[in-house]
Design a protein around this motif. Structure first.
Motif, short mmCIF file in Angstrom:
data_model
loop_
_atom_site.label_atom_id
_atom_site.label_comp_id
_atom_site.label_asym_id
_atom_site.label_seq_id
_atom_site.Cartn_x
_atom_site.Cartn_y
_atom_site.Cartn_z
N LEU A 149 -3.77 5.87 -5.43
CA LEU A 149 -4.47 5.88 -4.16
C LEU A 149 -5.49 4.76 -4.04
O LEU A 149 -5.69 4.21 -2.95
CB LEU A 149 -5.15 7.24 -3.94
N ASP A 150 -6.14 4.41 -5.13
CA ASP A 150 -7.13 3.33 -5.08
C ASP A 150 -6.46 2.00 -4.74
O ASP A 150 -6.97 1.23 -3.92
CB ASP A 150 -7.88 3.22 -6.41
N ASP A 151 -5.32 1.74 -5.39
CA ASP A 151 -4.58 0.50 -5.08
C ASP A 151 -4.08 0.51 -3.64
O ASP A 151 -4.12 -0.51 -2.94
CB ASP A 151 -3.41 0.34 -6.04
N ALA A 152 -3.60 1.68 -3.21
CA ALA A 152 -3.12 1.78 -1.83
C ALA A 152 -4.25 1.50 -0.85
O ALA A 152 -4.07 0.75 0.13
CB ALA A 152 -2.53 3.17 -1.58
N ALA A 153 -5.41 2.07 -1.11
CA ALA A 153 -6.54 1.84 -0.22
C ALA A 153 -6.94 0.37 -0.19
O ALA A 153 -7.27 -0.18 0.87
CB ALA A 153 -7.73 2.70 -0.67
N ALA A 154 -6.88 -0.28 -1.36
CA ALA A 154 -7.23 -1.71 -1.42
C ALA A 154 -6.26 -2.53 -0.59
O ALA A 154 -6.67 -3.45 0.15
CB ALA A 154 -7.25 -2.18 -2.87
N PHE A 155 -4.99 -2.24 -0.69
CA PHE A 155 -3.99 -2.98 0.10
C PHE A 155 -4.14 -2.71 1.60
O PHE A 155 -4.01 -3.62 2.42
CB PHE A 155 -2.58 -2.63 -0.37
N TYR A 156 -4.42 -1.44 1.94
CA TYR A 156 -4.61 -1.13 3.36
C TYR A 156 -5.83 -1.86 3.92
O TYR A 156 -5.81 -2.37 5.06
CB TYR A 156 -4.78 0.38 3.54
N ILE A 164 -6.19 7.83 4.29
CA ILE A 164 -6.38 7.86 2.84
C ILE A 164 -7.54 8.79 2.50
O ILE A 164 -8.65 8.60 3.02
CB ILE A 164 -6.66 6.44 2.29
N PRO A 165 -7.34 9.79 1.67
CA PRO A 165 -8.46 10.69 1.31
C PRO A 165 -9.58 9.92 0.62
O PRO A 165 -9.35 9.12 -0.27
CB PRO A 165 -7.81 11.67 0.33
N GLY A 166 -10.79 10.13 1.10
CA GLY A 166 -11.95 9.50 0.49
C GLY A 166 -12.30 8.15 1.06
O GLY A 166 -13.42 7.68 0.90
N GLU A 167 -11.35 7.46 1.70
CA GLU A 167 -11.64 6.13 2.23
C GLU A 167 -12.48 6.21 3.49
O GLU A 167 -13.24 5.32 3.80
CB GLU A 167 -10.33 5.39 2.54
N SER A 168 -12.28 7.26 4.25
CA SER A 168 -13.08 7.42 5.48
C SER A 168 -13.59 8.85 5.53
O SER A 168 -13.20 9.64 6.37
CB SER A 168 -12.23 7.10 6.72
N GLY A 174 0.81 -1.21 0.00
CA GLY A 174 0.00 0.00 0.00
C GLY A 174 0.84 1.26 0.00
O GLY A 174 0.54 2.23 -0.72
N ASP A 175 1.94 1.27 0.80
CA ASP A 175 2.82 2.44 0.82
C ASP A 175 3.47 2.66 -0.55
O ASP A 175 3.61 3.81 -1.00
CB ASP A 175 3.90 2.26 1.89
N THR A 176 3.87 1.57 -1.19
CA THR A 176 4.48 1.69 -2.52
C THR A 176 3.48 2.28 -3.52
O THR A 176 3.82 3.15 -4.33
CB THR A 176 4.96 0.32 -3.01
N ALA A 177 2.24 1.77 -3.46
CA ALA A 177 1.21 2.29 -4.37
C ALA A 177 0.91 3.75 -4.08
O ALA A 177 0.72 4.57 -5.00
CB ALA A 177 -0.05 1.44 -4.25
N ARG A 178 0.88 4.12 -2.81
CA ARG A 178 0.58 5.51 -2.45
C ARG A 178 1.70 6.44 -2.91
O ARG A 178 1.43 7.54 -3.40
CB ARG A 178 0.38 5.61 -0.94
N ASP A 179 2.94 6.00 -2.75
CA ASP A 179 4.06 6.82 -3.21
C ASP A 179 4.02 7.02 -4.72
O ASP A 179 4.49 8.04 -5.24
CB ASP A 179 5.39 6.17 -2.81
N GLY A 180 3.45 6.04 -5.42
CA GLY A 180 3.32 6.16 -6.88
C GLY A 180 2.08 6.87 -7.32
O GLY A 180 1.79 6.93 -8.53
#
Length: 822
Positions: free
Chosen positions: A569-576, A633-637, A560-566
């Motif tokens: 955000l959607d992939d990061a949220a899915a991994f989180y 994560i913006p939008g996730e919560s 998730g951190d790798t996806a967020r750095d890239g």
């Protein structure tokens, strides 16, 4: 003529009393006593031939065997000196303040084996003191090389003592070809022993020293006992020295208690027949009982005194530690029904025999699911293991008259493996190869003896009958040495160890989890995918081994951190989210573990008030991290209520982690950082804000006053405490100061706010120790809190805390008393 009873008295006191004294004691003539002495045995004044003796050799060959054994061991283990502190070595040696700090040396003798990191019912002070000697007397410090060298020296000593033991026993109790070649048979047995690959876990793994020391002291004690078996003036000092060896062995590890059974087996098989023939007794149970009673009063009494003293010393040290069973992960056997437990333990014994015969595949871990439990008595593993054990028992019975050495070595295996077999007593682990160290001599001695027996039956020249088995056993020792050298590379580091263990035991959840952790720690590109494959492959049968869930959650967080750095955000949220679900599932499994362990402890007769089963530190830390990642994560919560629920979940998880491992500073600090973040989001007049800040302050002071806190974490705690003071309305510059010379923070003396939070932090730590049933640590901390002028807690208040009971739900634990008024 003297009666039969008088003749026995004369024979028993041959060499101890003069003929005149015996005649006066018995009321017979001196000539009749001399007649008995002339008719039976050597003339008076000439000592009888000893029962156990070494063959006579030229002086040049006296130490040649020992030198050859040392050379073989050095070659086999020459690549083991560069190994790191792996596995349990970190906690027992490198991170143990009792070993590393000279001022704590006395605590080695007054605390249990795993103190102060964990609690246990093990008492092995002499083993720990040898690490202290390594560290301070030999100047090794934290360098593992010196520890490896000492382990090898003890291993060589065990090999040399085994050489003398086997040689003396064969030369004294056999005849014919084997007696003539007893020294060569003993040498081959010792060479096989020092090079056998199964011994690497005891030699290359530094904490295996306990098994090395037990073996050395037991063999030395047996040799002394054999020398004192003939009686006479020197018997008592020799038996007393043998008992001293047993005492030293018991201070190294608990399985040394098997020495008393080895001594009795040695006497019954070899000494009793000679005494029986001398006394003219028959081979009856009554005769054996009289013999054992006589030996008890003259010899065994020393051993029984030692055993009683050892139990008393254990009681003094361990009396305040509540009884406990091993965790389900370490040893699942106590949690199985009786028949299934015994059958699985027999399978483990069969696996031990297989490892001795074919040491190709070796593993450092046999914990949960590495050895699946026996589900049916028709299980082929169970049938094969039971057949092998019965065959060994039959061999021991069949050989008891003509080949008593074979019987004794078969008994050696059963006696030495019994204390760690989980059949009679539950141990802390289902199995380990280091536990085989004391049993390996049985296999090596019987293998060497069988080879010489086999070639003695062939029609060939005498020299060839001697050289052929020696060459064959020498070649086998070379193969063993090569495999040992290869195995040493596995113990080079934690990564190499767990990689090899995972390959040898792919069903071991702990092996997969630790391998994945080491891959994560290595930080190489591509390791994340490998970690994911390893953990997802075992998570289906991980059961309630929550550490695997925690590591897999960490892997998803990294993704998730790798996806967020890239910017994905959607992939990061899915991994989180996946990390959160994995951690939550792991926590549910951990709750099941706690309930199962509690139920099992009660079934085994433990008081419910003595049972301490807390949540796992790793899984709750992972759950807290995942909840915070999702909340950020913006939008996730998007909704504030959902974000607050995630913060509440992280808050609860951090508290569980802190209570599970109060000595781990990072959990206290991260809990405080969460509380500070939540306080920043609240208005000044919100009552929750003050409560969050007060709990944060106590949470930050706890790691500051705990001695083991590393410098980086301590600095992080100080910086957050200054931030907390500012939010509470206090000046951090006035209450905390930062000396530029050393770059360290400290409390400004005379500030009541500082004293309030320090006292609350100390009381909070005492309550946490009480909640975990660590009563000794709680009392020690209470004494420090009263005597140390920095804390100055009233004795009455400390007594009140020590007299109470605490749990996770008590808010007092987190505030160090009643929550402050807002």
């Amino acid at each position: 003529m003297p009666t039969r009873k008088q003749i026995k008295f004369i024979e028993r006191n041959r060499g101890r009393m003069s003929a005149a004294k015996m005649a006066a004691r018995l009321g017979v003539r001196k000539a009749e006593v001399n007649e008995v002495l002339r008719r039976k045995g050597p003339p008076q004044g000439r000592p009888a031939e000893p029962l156990f003796r070494m063959p006579r050799v030229k002086p040049v060959w006296r130490f040649a065997g020992a030198a050859l054994i040392a050379t073989a061991a050095l070659i086999a283990y020459s690549n083991s000196f560069t190994g790191e502190f792996v596995f349990d070595n970190q906690m027992i040696i490198a991170q143990n303040p009792h070993v590393m700090f000279a001022q704590n040396a006395s605590k080695i003798w007054t605390e249990h084996y795993w103190a102060p990191s964990l609690w246990s019912n093990l008492y092995r002070p002499l083993t720990l003191y040898t690490y202290y000697i390594n560290c301070h007397w030999l100047g090794c410090g934290g360098d593992p090389t010196g520890y490896h060298i000492v382990n090898l020296v003890i291993h060589v000593t065990c090999g040399v003592l085994l050489f003398y033991f086997v040689t003396m026993l064969l030369h004294s109790t056999t005849s014919g070809v084997i007696r003539e070649r007893s020294r060569l048979v003993g040498l081959c047995a010792a060479l096989l022993f020092v090079t056998h690959p199964v011994t690497t876990e005891a030699v290359t793994n530094v904490v295996g020293r306990a098994d090395l020391l037990v073996m050395a002291f037991v063999l030395a004690g047996l040799l002394l006992h054999m020398r004192g078996a003939e009686g006479g003036r020197g018997a008592i000092p020799l038996n007393a020295l043998a008992a001293v060896c047993m005492a030293l062995a018991l201070l190294c590890k608990e399985n040394a208690i098997a020495m008393i059974a080895l001594v009795i087996a040695l006497d019954v098989l070899f000494h009793w027949p000679k005494v029986r023939r001398k006394d003219g007794d028959r081979h009856t149970v009554a005769s054996l009982a009289r013999y054992l009673l006589r030996r008890t009063t003259t010899c065994y009494v020393f051993y029984f005194v030692v055993i009683g003293g050892w139990f008393f010393a254990r009681y003094l040290v361990l009396r305040d530690i509540p009884p406990a069973l091993p965790g389900l992960t370490d040893n699942p056997l106590p949690y199985l029904p009786f028949l299934q437990r015994q059958a699985t333990a027999i399978v483990m014994l069969g696996l031990y025999l297989w490892r001795l015969a074919f040491p190709l595949t070796l593993s450092a871990d046999y914990s949960y699911n590495a050895v699946p439990a026996v589900e049916s008595l028709l299980d082929l593993r169970f049938l094969a293991s039971l057949a092998a054990l019965l065959a060994m028992g039959a061999l021991a019975v069949w050989s008891r008259r003509r080949r008593r050495f074979v019987t004794f070595m078969a008994l050696w295996f059963f006696i030495t493996i019994a204390p760690v077999s989980n059949i009679f007593v539950t141990t802390g682990t289902i199995g380990a190869e280091r536990l085989l160290y004391a049993s390996t001599p049985f296999w090596c001695a019987l293998l060497a003896l069988s080879a010489f027996h086999l070639f003695a039956a062939f029609r060939m020249k005498a020299a060839l009958r001697t050289a052929a088995p020696a060459a064959l056993l020498g070649a086998l020792a070379v193969l063993f040495g090569v495999r040992t050298a290869m195995r040493n590379y596995d113990w080079e580091s934690n990564l190499t160890l767990w990689r090899a263990t995972y390959r040898a035991s792919p069903n071991s959840v702990r092996a997969a989890d630790n391998y994945a952790r080491e891959l994560l720690a290595e930080g190489r590109r591509g390791n994340l995918q490998q970690c994911r494959r390893v953990l997802e492959g075992v998570i289906s049968f991980a059961g309630d081994y929550s550490e695997a869930y925690a590591t897999l959650a960490r892997v998803y967080l990294e993704f998730g951190d790798t996806a967020r750095d890239g910017g994905r955000l959607d992939d990061a949220a899915a991994f989180y989210r996946k990390a959160y679900q994995t951690a939550a599932e792991g926590e549910r499994e951990d709750v099941k573990r706690q309930l199962r362990e509690r139920r099992t402890f009660i079934e085994w007769g433990m008081k419910e008030s003595d049972i301490v089963i807390g949540g796992k530190w790793d899984i709750n830390m992972a759950l807290a991290h995942a909840a915070l990642k999702i909340a950020d994560i913006p939008g996730e919560s998007a909704e504030e209520s959902e974000r607050e629920k995630l913060y509440d979940e992280a808050h609860r998880a951090y508290r569980v982690a802190v209570l599970a491992r109060p000595q781990f500073a990072i959990a206290h600090i991260e809990l405080a950082e969460l509380l500070l973040m939540r306080a920043e989001r609240l208005a000044q007049d919100n009552p929750k804000r003050r409560a969050f800040l007060n709990e944060a302050a106590v949470s930050l002071v706890r790691p500051i006053i705990m001695p083991p806190t590393p410098g980086i974490l301590r600095k992080r705690a100080w910086e957050n405490l200054g931030r907390c003071y500012f939010m509470l309305g206090y000046s951090a510059n006035e209450h905390l100061y930062h000396p530029s010379k050393h770059g360290r923070y400290d409390f400004t003396p005379g500030k009541e706010v500082n004293m309030e939070f320090i006292r609350r932090a100390v009381k909070s730590l005492i309550m946490m120790q009480m909640a975990n049933k660590n009563y000794d640590d709680a009392r020690n901390l209470g004494r420090v809190a009263v005597k140390n002028p920095r804390y100055r807690l009233p004795p009455a208040e400390v007594r009140r805390i020590l007299g109470g009971t605490y749990s996770f739900a008590d808010e007092e634990i987190w505030y160090g008393g009643a929550p402050p008024e807002n």
